[in-house]
Design an enzyme around this catalytic site. Sequence first.
Site: not given
Length: 283
Positions: A11-12, A61, A63, A102-103, A126, A130, A151
């Site tokens: 996506q990024l 990553a 994910t 990531t959060d 995960y 990370k 998200w």
Amino acid sequence: MKILITGSNGQLGSELKDLLKDHADKECYFLDRKQLPLEQTLIIQDILGMYQPDLIIHAAAYTAVDKAESEPALADAINHLASEEIAQYCRLHGAKLIAISTDYVFDGNSDVALTEDAPVDPINTYGLTKLKGEQAILKWHAESIVIRTSWVYSTYGNNFVKTMIRLMTERDEISVINDQIGSPTYAKDLAQAIVDIIEGEDWVGGLYHYSNAGEISWYDFAIAIKEIKGLDCKINPIPTTQYPTPAKRPKYSLLDKSKIKRTFKVEVPSWKDSLVQMLANLS
């Protein structure tokens, strides 16, 4: 400037491709998992050396959060050991590095927005891999910029927004978790923030947080998607306990974006505005 971007089909990576294609002053190399197999850690530095980048944007990553519970070694190789190799390459060759985290490095027990120095304690594989990746990057190449996000969704790839649209189109009624709190991130906004950092005058290494502004649950997010798209589907709020998954999720992972705004003067649009824009782009 030569820029190498990992995770080119994610996506990024896809949003970065769109944003950077008109930058004539930048020679960009977008590598997918075939061109840069991150699980094959012994060859990563050799592959990077073929391109000799001035800057690496490490967006790739592992994910698959639930699958990571049954594939911990693979998740660790991609998220941790590969990140370490990339950081070592950057240190050896004087390249800059922006890496995405990531959060999920947090346990979710906070009730206030999380700053970069909030205690970390991942509750799934995960998140742990990370976190180890972050730590390896900053150990080997302290000038790196590591951006934690949350998200993530986009017009590209598979994500919550597209899944909700599909389910609400197919069904009369769905259930969505209402006790996990955070903020979504439109990958296009994150990509723009990264480009702004690259083009800015100041490079300040360290940890940063970026997600869209606001605080919502997954249920709130689903309701907004329904309203903006004008879909006719009943959405029931349910607690996490009614939707068990192999990997635990943090209950609260709202990221405080003050540091990245203060340091790099980047824009942080509201989650609702960005959702409206993404849905317009999608259709």
